[in-house]
Design a protein around this motif. Structure first.
Motif, mmCIF file in Angstrom:
data_model
loop_
_atom_site.group_PDB
_atom_site.id
_atom_site.type_symbol
_atom_site.label_atom_id
_atom_site.label_comp_id
_atom_site.label_asym_id
_atom_site.label_seq_id
_atom_site.Cartn_x
_atom_site.Cartn_y
_atom_site.Cartn_z
ATOM 1 N N SER A 67 -32.645 -13.117 0.083
ATOM 2 C CA SER A 67 -31.706 -14.060 0.712
ATOM 3 C C SER A 67 -32.411 -14.887 1.784
ATOM 4 C CB SER A 67 -30.533 -13.300 1.338
ATOM 5 O OG SER A 67 -29.811 -12.592 0.356
ATOM 6 N N ALA A 68 -33.252 -14.223 2.583
ATOM 7 C CA ALA A 68 -33.961 -14.931 3.654
ATOM 8 C C ALA A 68 -34.870 -16.013 3.080
ATOM 9 C CB ALA A 68 -34.778 -13.939 4.484
ATOM 10 N N VAL A 69 -35.584 -15.689 2.002
ATOM 11 C CA VAL A 69 -36.503 -16.666 1.392
ATOM 12 C C VAL A 69 -35.731 -17.845 0.811
ATOM 13 C CG1 VAL A 69 -38.155 -17.014 -0.481
ATOM 14 C CG2 VAL A 69 -38.280 -14.936 0.907
ATOM 15 N N ILE A 70 -34.654 -17.556 0.063
ATOM 16 C CA ILE A 70 -33.887 -18.622 -0.577
ATOM 17 C C ILE A 70 -33.241 -19.533 0.464
ATOM 18 C CG2 ILE A 70 -31.885 -19.109 -2.030
ATOM 19 C CD1 ILE A 70 -34.316 -18.094 -3.552
ATOM 20 N N VAL A 71 -32.571 -18.936 1.440
ATOM 21 C CA VAL A 71 -31.885 -19.743 2.460
ATOM 22 C C VAL A 71 -32.893 -20.544 3.280
ATOM 23 C CG1 VAL A 71 -30.455 -19.641 4.534
ATOM 24 C CG2 VAL A 71 -29.900 -18.201 2.564
ATOM 25 N N SER A 72 -34.006 -19.921 3.615
ATOM 26 C CA SER A 72 -35.016 -20.611 4.404
ATOM 27 C C SER A 72 -35.559 -21.828 3.658
ATOM 28 C CB SER A 72 -36.164 -19.642 4.733
ATOM 29 O OG SER A 72 -37.218 -20.313 5.371
ATOM 30 N N ILE A 153 -26.181 -14.202 3.694
ATOM 31 C CA ILE A 153 -26.521 -15.627 3.565
ATOM 32 C C ILE A 153 -25.961 -16.415 4.753
ATOM 33 C CG2 ILE A 153 -26.039 -17.713 2.206
ATOM 34 C CD1 ILE A 153 -26.126 -15.907 -0.295
ATOM 35 N N ALA A 154 -24.718 -16.115 5.146
ATOM 36 C CA ALA A 154 -24.111 -16.824 6.287
ATOM 37 C C ALA A 154 -24.942 -16.623 7.549
ATOM 38 C CB ALA A 154 -22.674 -16.335 6.501
ATOM 39 N N LEU A 155 -25.408 -15.395 7.777
ATOM 40 C CA LEU A 155 -26.226 -15.109 8.966
ATOM 41 C C LEU A 155 -27.588 -15.804 8.864
ATOM 42 C CD1 LEU A 155 -26.762 -13.582 11.602
ATOM 43 C CD2 LEU A 155 -27.417 -11.588 10.230
ATOM 44 N N GLN A 156 -28.220 -15.695 7.688
ATOM 45 C CA GLN A 156 -29.540 -16.295 7.517
ATOM 46 C C GLN A 156 -29.480 -17.818 7.658
ATOM 47 O OE1 GLN A 156 -32.014 -12.999 7.121
ATOM 48 N NE2 GLN A 156 -32.607 -15.123 7.094
ATOM 49 N N GLN A 157 -28.412 -18.433 7.138
ATOM 50 C CA GLN A 157 -28.301 -19.889 7.201
ATOM 51 C C GLN A 157 -28.147 -20.365 8.645
ATOM 52 O OE1 GLN A 157 -25.828 -21.713 4.233
ATOM 53 N NE2 GLN A 157 -25.361 -23.459 5.521
ATOM 54 N N TRP A 158 -27.379 -19.626 9.413
ATOM 55 C CA TRP A 158 -27.216 -19.969 10.826
ATOM 56 C C TRP A 158 -28.580 -19.995 11.522
ATOM 57 C CZ3 TRP A 158 -24.073 -16.469 14.774
ATOM 58 C CH2 TRP A 158 -24.036 -17.119 16.007
ATOM 59 N N VAL A 159 -29.368 -18.935 11.321
ATOM 60 C CA VAL A 159 -30.683 -18.848 11.973
ATOM 61 C C VAL A 159 -31.630 -19.920 11.419
ATOM 62 C CG1 VAL A 159 -32.687 -17.349 12.339
ATOM 63 C CG2 VAL A 159 -30.380 -16.382 12.424
ATOM 64 N N SER A 160 -31.620 -20.128 10.109
ATOM 65 C CA SER A 160 -32.556 -21.077 9.485
ATOM 66 C C SER A 160 -32.317 -22.511 9.939
ATOM 67 C CB SER A 160 -32.445 -21.001 7.956
ATOM 68 O OG SER A 160 -32.952 -19.786 7.486
ATOM 69 N N ALA A 162 -30.564 -23.353 12.816
ATOM 70 C CA ALA A 162 -30.579 -23.449 14.286
ATOM 71 C C ALA A 162 -32.003 -23.438 14.834
ATOM 72 C CB ALA A 162 -29.767 -22.319 14.898
ATOM 73 N N ILE A 163 -32.920 -22.733 14.142
ATOM 74 C CA ILE A 163 -34.312 -22.611 14.619
ATOM 75 C C ILE A 163 -35.231 -23.233 13.575
ATOM 76 C CG2 ILE A 163 -36.110 -21.007 15.366
ATOM 77 C CD1 ILE A 163 -33.890 -18.995 16.030
ATOM 78 N N LYS A 164 -35.993 -24.251 13.979
ATOM 79 C CA LYS A 164 -36.838 -24.964 13.016
ATOM 80 C C LYS A 164 -37.943 -24.085 12.449
ATOM 81 C CE LYS A 164 -36.045 -29.582 14.900
ATOM 82 N NZ LYS A 164 -36.636 -30.782 15.514
ATOM 83 N N ASN A 165 -38.521 -23.250 13.274
ATOM 84 C CA ASN A 165 -39.603 -22.381 12.796
ATOM 85 C C ASN A 165 -39.018 -21.310 11.879
ATOM 86 O OD1 ASN A 165 -41.732 -20.674 12.391
ATOM 87 N ND2 ASN A 165 -42.443 -20.744 14.516
ATOM 88 N N GLN A 166 -39.298 -21.418 10.586
ATOM 89 C CA GLN A 166 -38.681 -20.502 9.616
ATOM 90 C C GLN A 166 -39.259 -19.090 9.669
ATOM 91 O OE1 GLN A 166 -35.870 -21.431 7.711
ATOM 92 N NE2 GLN A 166 -36.087 -22.939 9.344
ATOM 93 N N ALA A 167 -40.290 -18.892 10.475
ATOM 94 C CA ALA A 167 -40.825 -17.533 10.641
ATOM 95 C C ALA A 167 -39.750 -16.606 11.219
ATOM 96 C CB ALA A 167 -42.058 -17.550 11.535
ATOM 97 N N PHE A 168 -38.890 -17.162 12.103
ATOM 98 C CA PHE A 168 -37.831 -16.340 12.697
ATOM 99 C C PHE A 168 -36.855 -15.883 11.621
ATOM 100 C CE2 PHE A 168 -39.344 -18.594 16.442
ATOM 101 C CZ PHE A 168 -39.318 -17.601 17.405
ATOM 102 N N SER A 169 -36.500 -16.805 10.736
ATOM 103 C CA SER A 169 -35.551 -16.468 9.672
ATOM 104 C C SER A 169 -36.132 -15.419 8.724
ATOM 105 C CB SER A 169 -35.187 -17.737 8.905
ATOM 106 O OG SER A 169 -34.402 -17.429 7.785
ATOM 107 N N LEU A 170 -37.401 -15.610 8.370
ATOM 108 C CA LEU A 170 -38.029 -14.659 7.447
ATOM 109 C C LEU A 170 -38.214 -13.293 8.107
ATOM 110 C CD1 LEU A 170 -40.658 -17.047 5.831
ATOM 111 C CD2 LEU A 170 -38.506 -16.244 4.850
ATOM 112 N N CYS A 171 -38.515 -13.291 9.404
ATOM 113 C CA CYS A 171 -38.620 -12.013 10.128
ATOM 114 C C CYS A 171 -37.269 -11.292 10.138
ATOM 115 C CB CYS A 171 -39.102 -12.235 11.558
ATOM 116 S SG CYS A 171 -40.864 -12.487 11.680
ATOM 117 N N LEU A 172 -36.194 -12.065 10.346
ATOM 118 C CA LEU A 172 -34.858 -11.461 10.323
ATOM 119 C C LEU A 172 -34.585 -10.829 8.957
ATOM 120 C CD1 LEU A 172 -32.094 -10.979 11.679
ATOM 121 C CD2 LEU A 172 -31.375 -13.215 10.775
ATOM 122 N N GLY A 173 -35.001 -11.518 7.874
ATOM 123 C CA GLY A 173 -34.820 -10.957 6.537
ATOM 124 C C GLY A 173 -35.587 -9.656 6.343
#
Length: 249
Positions: A67-72, A153-160, A162-173
């Motif tokens: 989910s993190a990879v797809i949403v990111s 997905i809702a959580l990952q999309q919010w982070v992806s 809101a924060i441009k650096n997608q490393a944060f989103s992938l770390c969350l995943g």
């Protein structure tokens, strides 16, 4: 509908479903190998329940990462292309774009879950299980997995977004995958604070050890857990949509 079609048009060359299929293949190959070895050594354990319990546990690890990879990948297009201003210039609201991205990610992950269920059926029949295919249990498995996916997905999309650096989103995943994999070790009151633990909590089949032997049992999920998860999903989605809509672009 036009915004959703535009979203699919933008991701047409991203090969997102191919990435998801590869991740799913690794998970299923790993899970089926483990189940096959176990059922060959212990023919009494050759049941549909054994397969579902194994795949459910592995979903807790693989699906949060998927989910993190797809949403990111879906959200990063707006950051890299700096397209928010362009979209607003064409009278497309950010809330509409936010919804289209959520639906497109949900469709991709939903397709993956359906393919996973079909693979489970094919493996069980190919292995020669005597029991008929448990259609009702499989549908509960699919419904619980999809519901959990939607909230993730809702959580990952919010982070992806809101924060441009997608490393944060992938770390969350990845953190979600770790929590999902170890969810059964947490006390229930603690585990249910984390959305990734619901891959296991929504499993229609569970197990317990009786005289050092693993026994599988089906269970009723009830209504209160799905209601809690739906409310979590609504909260994540609305918070993300409002936050992203008010961000400077």
């Amino acid at each position: 509908m036009g915004t959703l079609l535009l979203e699919f048009y933008k991701i047409r060359h991203k090969r997102l479903f191919l990435m998801l299929a590869i991740l799913l293949s690794i998970e299923l190959a790993w899970g089926f190998m483990a189940v096959s070895t176990s059922m060959t050594k212990n023919p009494d354990a050759a049941t549909w329940s054994a397969i579902l319990v194994t795949i459910t546990a592995m979903n807790g690890l693989f699906l949060p990462i998927g989910s993190a990879v797809i949403v990111s990948r879906i959200c990063d297009m707006e950051h890299k292309g700096r397209t928010w201003k362009l979209l607003m210039a064409t009278s497309v609201s950010r809330k509409a774009v936010y919804l289209a991205k959520f639906v497109s990610a949900a469709v991709l992950m939903g397709g993956a879950v359906i393919l996973q269920a079909l693979a489970i059926v094919a493996f069980g029949i190919g292995f020669g299980l005597i029991e008929p295919v448990p259609i009702g249990v499989l549908l509960c498995f699919v419904a619980g997995t999809m519901l959990t996916n939607l909230v993730v997905i809702a959580l990952q999309q919010w982070v992806s977004l809101a924060i441009k650096n997608q490393a944060f989103s992938l770390c969350l995943g990845m953190i979600g995958g770790f929590i999902g994999m170890t969810a059964s070790l947490f006390p229930p009151q603690v585990g249910r604070l984390f959305i990734w633990s619901y891959y296991v909590d929504f499993s229609p089949v569970t197990y317990q050890y009786v005289n050092e032997t693993m026994r599988f049992t089906t269970r009723e999920i009830g209504l209160h857990l799905p209601i809690i998860v739906v409310l979590m999903g609504i909260a994540f989605y609305l918070a993300g949509s409002i936050h992203v809509s008010r961000q400077d672009v």
